[in-house]
Design a protein around this motif. Structure first.
Motif, PDB file in Angstrom:
ATOM      1  N   GLY A 179       0.827  -1.216  -0.108  1.00  0.00           N
ATOM      2  CA  GLY A 179      -0.081   0.008   0.040  1.00  0.00           C
ATOM      3  C   GLY A 179       0.817   1.237   0.147  1.00  0.00           C
ATOM      4  O   GLY A 179       1.965   1.201  -0.381  1.00  0.00           O
ATOM      5  N   ALA A 180       0.154   2.595   0.170  1.00  0.00           N
ATOM      6  CA  ALA A 180       0.651   3.636   0.225  1.00  0.00           C
ATOM      7  C   ALA A 180       1.816   3.756   1.454  1.00  0.00           C
ATOM      8  O   ALA A 180       1.136   3.353   2.559  1.00  0.00           O
ATOM      9  N   TYR A 181       2.621   4.618   1.211  1.00  0.00           N
ATOM     10  CA  TYR A 181       3.673   5.029   2.415  1.00  0.00           C
ATOM     11  C   TYR A 181       4.340   6.290   1.923  1.00  0.00           C
ATOM     12  O   TYR A 181       4.409   6.877   0.898  1.00  0.00           O
ATOM     13  N   ARG A 182       4.921   6.912   2.886  1.00  0.00           N
ATOM     14  CA  ARG A 182       5.641   7.998   2.626  1.00  0.00           C
ATOM     15  C   ARG A 182       7.140   8.007   3.385  1.00  0.00           C
ATOM     16  O   ARG A 182       7.391   7.221   4.353  1.00  0.00           O
ATOM     17  N   LEU A 183       7.914   8.544   2.871  1.00  0.00           N
ATOM     18  CA  LEU A 183       9.233   8.766   3.068  1.00  0.00           C
ATOM     19  C   LEU A 183      10.034   9.938   2.913  1.00  0.00           C
ATOM     20  O   LEU A 183       9.612  10.982   2.057  1.00  0.00           O
ATOM     21  N   GLU A 184      11.134  10.422   3.311  1.00  0.00           N
ATOM     22  CA  GLU A 184      11.809  11.717   3.299  1.00  0.00           C
ATOM     23  C   GLU A 184      13.282  11.142   2.660  1.00  0.00           C
ATOM     24  O   GLU A 184      14.092  10.503   3.291  1.00  0.00           O
ATOM     25  N   ALA A 185      13.887  12.425   2.107  1.00  0.00           N
ATOM     26  CA  ALA A 185      15.192  12.025   1.507  1.00  0.00           C
ATOM     27  C   ALA A 185      15.524  13.570   1.297  1.00  0.00           C
ATOM     28  O   ALA A 185      15.161  14.530   1.343  1.00  0.00           O
ATOM     29  N   GLU A 186      16.956  13.559   1.606  1.00  0.00           N
ATOM     30  CA  GLU A 186      17.770  14.853   1.352  1.00  0.00           C
ATOM     31  C   GLU A 186      17.768  15.287  -0.113  1.00  0.00           C
ATOM     32  O   GLU A 186      17.749  16.328  -0.308  1.00  0.00           O
ATOM     33  N   TYR A 187      17.927  14.118  -0.926  1.00  0.00           N
ATOM     34  CA  TYR A 187      17.874  14.434  -2.386  1.00  0.00           C
ATOM     35  C   TYR A 187      16.927  13.467  -3.095  1.00  0.00           C
ATOM     36  O   TYR A 187      16.942  12.244  -2.712  1.00  0.00           O
ATOM     37  N   VAL A 188      16.252  13.780  -4.215  1.00  0.00           N
ATOM     38  CA  VAL A 188      15.813  12.829  -5.257  1.00  0.00           C
ATOM     39  C   VAL A 188      16.188  13.094  -6.631  1.00  0.00           C
ATOM     40  O   VAL A 188      16.175  14.061  -7.157  1.00  0.00           O
ATOM     41  N   VAL A 189      16.329  11.889  -7.204  1.00  0.00           N
ATOM     42  CA  VAL A 189      16.666  11.848  -8.617  1.00  0.00           C
ATOM     43  C   VAL A 189      15.703  11.440  -9.434  1.00  0.00           C
ATOM     44  O   VAL A 189      15.473  10.141  -9.154  1.00  0.00           O
ATOM     45  N   GLY A 190      15.319  11.783 -10.612  1.00  0.00           N
ATOM     46  CA  GLY A 190      14.246  11.075 -11.364  1.00  0.00           C
ATOM     47  C   GLY A 190      15.239  10.488 -12.685  1.00  0.00           C
ATOM     48  O   GLY A 190      15.734  11.207 -13.284  1.00  0.00           O
ATOM     49  N   CYS A 191      15.225   9.443 -12.608  1.00  0.00           N
ATOM     50  CA  CYS A 191      15.678   8.168 -13.808  1.00  0.00           C
ATOM     51  C   CYS A 191      14.724   7.441 -14.152  1.00  0.00           C
ATOM     52  O   CYS A 191      14.728   6.428 -14.486  1.00  0.00           O
ATOM     53  N   ASP A 192      13.301   8.107 -14.336  1.00  0.00           N
ATOM     54  CA  ASP A 192      12.208   7.646 -14.758  1.00  0.00           C
ATOM     55  C   ASP A 192      11.515   7.684 -15.999  1.00  0.00           C
ATOM     56  O   ASP A 192      10.335   7.705 -16.276  1.00  0.00           O
ATOM     57  N   GLY A 193      12.430   7.975 -16.923  1.00  0.00           N
ATOM     58  CA  GLY A 193      11.800   7.980 -18.512  1.00  0.00           C
ATOM     59  C   GLY A 193      11.278   9.225 -18.924  1.00  0.00           C
ATOM     60  O   GLY A 193      11.220  10.203 -18.007  1.00  0.00           O
ATOM     61  N   THR A 194      10.794   9.061 -20.034  1.00  0.00           N
ATOM     62  CA  THR A 194      10.529  10.376 -20.632  1.00  0.00           C
ATOM     63  C   THR A 194       8.876  10.871 -20.000  1.00  0.00           C
ATOM     64  O   THR A 194       8.832  12.142 -20.276  1.00  0.00           O
ATOM     65  N   ARG A 195       8.437  10.276 -19.508  1.00  0.00           N
ATOM     66  CA  ARG A 195       7.158  10.440 -18.766  1.00  0.00           C
ATOM     67  C   ARG A 195       7.575  10.663 -17.361  1.00  0.00           C
ATOM     68  O   ARG A 195       6.515  10.785 -16.614  1.00  0.00           O
ATOM     69  N   SER A 196       8.544  11.181 -16.867  1.00  0.00           N
ATOM     70  CA  SER A 196       9.011  11.282 -15.446  1.00  0.00           C
ATOM     71  C   SER A 196       7.856  11.867 -14.653  1.00  0.00           C
ATOM     72  O   SER A 196       7.826  13.232 -14.710  1.00  0.00           O
ATOM     73  N   THR A 197       7.610  11.411 -13.812  1.00  0.00           N
ATOM     74  CA  THR A 197       6.864  11.724 -12.530  1.00  0.00           C
ATOM     75  C   THR A 197       7.598  12.468 -11.700  1.00  0.00           C
ATOM     76  O   THR A 197       7.082  13.432 -11.292  1.00  0.00           O
ATOM     77  N   VAL A 198       8.856  12.461 -11.512  1.00  0.00           N
ATOM     78  CA  VAL A 198       9.630  13.264 -10.714  1.00  0.00           C
ATOM     79  C   VAL A 198       9.851  14.554 -11.227  1.00  0.00           C
ATOM     80  O   VAL A 198       9.733  15.690 -10.765  1.00  0.00           O
ATOM     81  N   ARG A 199       9.971  14.630 -12.763  1.00  0.00           N
ATOM     82  CA  ARG A 199      10.027  15.907 -13.333  1.00  0.00           C
ATOM     83  C   ARG A 199       8.908  16.701 -13.493  1.00  0.00           C
ATOM     84  O   ARG A 199       8.915  17.998 -12.961  1.00  0.00           O
ATOM     85  N   GLN A 200       7.704  16.046 -13.461  1.00  0.00           N
ATOM     86  CA  GLN A 200       6.494  16.643 -13.428  1.00  0.00           C
ATOM     87  C   GLN A 200       6.152  17.304 -12.117  1.00  0.00           C
ATOM     88  O   GLN A 200       5.731  18.418 -11.832  1.00  0.00           O
ATOM     89  N   ALA A 201       6.461  16.296 -11.088  1.00  0.00           N
ATOM     90  CA  ALA A 201       6.220  16.818  -9.721  1.00  0.00           C
ATOM     91  C   ALA A 201       7.193  18.056  -9.393  1.00  0.00           C
ATOM     92  O   ALA A 201       6.624  18.923  -8.480  1.00  0.00           O
ATOM     93  N   ALA A 202       8.273  18.009  -9.887  1.00  0.00           N
ATOM     94  CA  ALA A 202       9.086  19.018  -9.531  1.00  0.00           C
ATOM     95  C   ALA A 202       8.775  20.463 -10.295  1.00  0.00           C
ATOM     96  O   ALA A 202       9.555  21.769 -10.054  1.00  0.00           O
ATOM     97  N   GLY A 203       8.053  20.446 -11.194  1.00  0.00           N
ATOM     98  CA  GLY A 203       7.635  21.716 -12.168  1.00  0.00           C
ATOM     99  C   GLY A 203       8.648  22.017 -13.001  1.00  0.00           C
ATOM    100  O   GLY A 203       8.751  23.166 -13.612  1.00  0.00           O
ATOM    101  N   ILE A 204       9.401  21.097 -13.488  1.00  0.00           N
ATOM    102  CA  ILE A 204      10.519  21.408 -14.444  1.00  0.00           C
ATOM    103  C   ILE A 204       9.911  21.214 -15.999  1.00  0.00           C
ATOM    104  O   ILE A 204       9.275  20.138 -16.350  1.00  0.00           O
ATOM    105  N   ALA A 205       9.880  22.363 -16.591  1.00  0.00           N
ATOM    106  CA  ALA A 205       9.242  22.240 -18.169  1.00  0.00           C
ATOM    107  C   ALA A 205      10.110  21.249 -19.163  1.00  0.00           C
ATOM    108  O   ALA A 205      11.374  21.012 -19.044  1.00  0.00           O
ATOM    109  N   PHE A 206       9.365  20.680 -20.015  1.00  0.00           N
ATOM    110  CA  PHE A 206       9.967  19.794 -20.846  1.00  0.00           C
ATOM    111  C   PHE A 206       9.784  20.000 -22.196  1.00  0.00           C
ATOM    112  O   PHE A 206       8.948  19.279 -23.162  1.00  0.00           O
ATOM    113  N   PRO A 207      10.084  21.357 -22.684  1.00  0.00           N
ATOM    114  CA  PRO A 207       9.771  21.761 -24.161  1.00  0.00           C
ATOM    115  C   PRO A 207      10.517  21.036 -25.256  1.00  0.00           C
ATOM    116  O   PRO A 207      11.181  20.317 -25.115  1.00  0.00           O
TER     117      PRO A 207
END
Length: 448
Positions: free
Chosen positions: A141-169
């Protein structure tokens, strides 16, 4: 708190995770897939990536399994690029399925102590300046964790990129490519093969399991709509149009299409969130460079992120500065090659013929393209102004029997004192130096 959380256990995420562990930093990798994808998008490992593996003592694992091709191609032009002239120990491209690459890198990561959580997905994140709060879900199920840094290596549809608000023009697709992993009754002599004309282009590459990959594009593939699933009959027809034969293709294990959509993240870093690999850049797989650029992203980021976590230095902005520029060059090259590969008109065929002739007549031009394609030409901005600063260091051989790549296995900076570390080879560009410091990623940090 987790020091670093990585989203994605493809080659980029796995390599980055192992680099962090080499530096003594804890890392957790979240990967939705329960096992590596058996269908390999990438197939090619270029010389610079093999060098990176050699810098960590892993090259032999890959060399023992891949098929060596002593050349590369630019836009599938008839005149191939001779990798034999390159200044490297690895003067070839290595054909090895991405699925196997991931297996080898996962083994390396787990041995390094990486906490790899398969079946776990990053859902969202919030950067609160002092840490990143992550909402995720796993088998329980769902859970929460905390990190000092997060790196998105999750592909062209990156959830990390979208959540960080980084544009992908960038641009949407206007060209399709296709690939087919099949058995061949009549494979081309020597295994590798390429051909093309106004009716289409085709490349054939042998796979380690006895099958072959056919990949290409045709005039009907220059389109902005999706024609549906690829079929074996379609593959056979395209192969015959481009090469006059389908080599007796049968028993496909994977049929797929891909596009020339080209996008790049505006920033590779937003506070405590970073991007690498396909999460940072999307492009046509021309020249087979995508996986390689992603692994090289991770190599650049790993030691810098470790230094930030350990409070030793804050170099993370230089990660964006150095690798975003490489991404710009990547899109320029792959888009240019796409235009040439789909130049099916009579005029386009004349252009391809002329460029192929120029490559044959001008070895320095061909070598320059080979160095770019192989990843060996990447140079970062020089801080001290010395001509060698920022360049990728070759595998220097020393009189004591060691090599530079041997010394880089620790993942730390290596300082060479040429008053004591005598070179066992003639390298004019390194003569006259007193010292040179090599970064953990194999680029020259300083020279004097």
């Amino acid at each position: 708190m987790n020091p670093v959380v990585i989203a994605g256990a493809g080659p980029v995420g796995l390599w980055l995770a192992a680099e962090l562990r080499l530096a003594g930093v804890g890392v957790t990798v979240l990967e939705p897939r329960l096992a590596p994808d058996p269908h390999s998008k990438a197939l090619t490992i270029h010389p610079r990536t093999i060098e990176l593996f050699a810098c960590r003592g892993l090259a032999d694992r890959f060399l023992g399994e891949g098929f060596r091709i002593p050349s590369g191609h630019f836009a599938s032009l008839d005149h191939r690029l001779d990798f034999g002239v390159l200044d490297t120990d690895f003067r070839f491209t290595l054909a090895i399925p991405q699925a196997r690459t991931e297996e080898l890198l996962e083994e390396h990561a787990r041995v390094s102590g990486v906490d790899l959580k398969r079946g776990h997905r990053l859902l969202s994140l919030s950067d609160n300046e002092n840490s990143v709060v992550i909402d995720a879900e796993g088998p329980d199920g769902a859970y929460r964790l905390e990190a000092e840094y997060v790196v998105g290596c999750d592909g062209t549809r990156s959830t990390v990129r979208q959540a960080a608000g980084i544009a992908f023009p960038g641009t949407s697709y206007s060209v399709l490519g296709w690939l087919a992993d099949v058995s061949l009754d009549f494979p081309p002599p020597g295994g590798a093969f390429s051909a093309g004309n106004g009716n289409g282009g085709l490349m054939v590459v042998p796979l380690p399991d006895g099958k072959y990959r056919l990949v290409g594009s045709a005039p009907e593939d220059v389109r902005g709509d999706w024609p549906g699933d690829l079929t074996l009959d379609e593959v056979r027809g395209k192969a015959v149009a481009a090469a006059g034969t389908d080599f007796g293709a049968h028993s496909p294990v994977w049929l797929s299409r891909f596009t020339n959509a080209a996008r790049q993240a505006e920033r590779y870093r937003a506070g405590r969130v970073l991007l690498a690999g396909d999460a940072a850049h999307q492009h046509m797989p021309a020249g087979g460079v995508g996986l390689n650029v992603g692994v090289q992203d991770a190599m650049n980021l790993g030691w810098k992120l470790a230094a930030a976590v350990k409070g030793e230095a804050d170099l993370l902005d230089t990660y964006h500065d150095e690798r975003h520029a490489v991404g710009v060059d990547l899109l320029e090259s792959t888009q240019a090659q796409t235009s040439l590969m789909t130049a099916f008109s009579p005029d386009g065929q004349q252009l391809r013929g002329l460029l192929s002739k120029l490559l044959a007549e001008h070895p320095s031009f061909a070598r320059g393209l080979a160095e770019r394609l192989s990843g060996l030409s990447v140079r970062y901005p020089a801080g001290d102004g010395h001509p060698l600063t920022g360049v990728r260091a070759p595998n220097l051989r020393f009189a004591d029997g060691t090599t530079l790549f041997d010394r880089l296995r620790s993942g730390r900076h290596v300082t060479v004192d040429f008053r004591h570390d005598e070179l066992a080879e003639d390298r004019a560009e390194w003569k006259g130096l007193t010292t040179a410091t090599i970064r953990p990623d194999g680029h020259v940090a300083s020279a004097a």
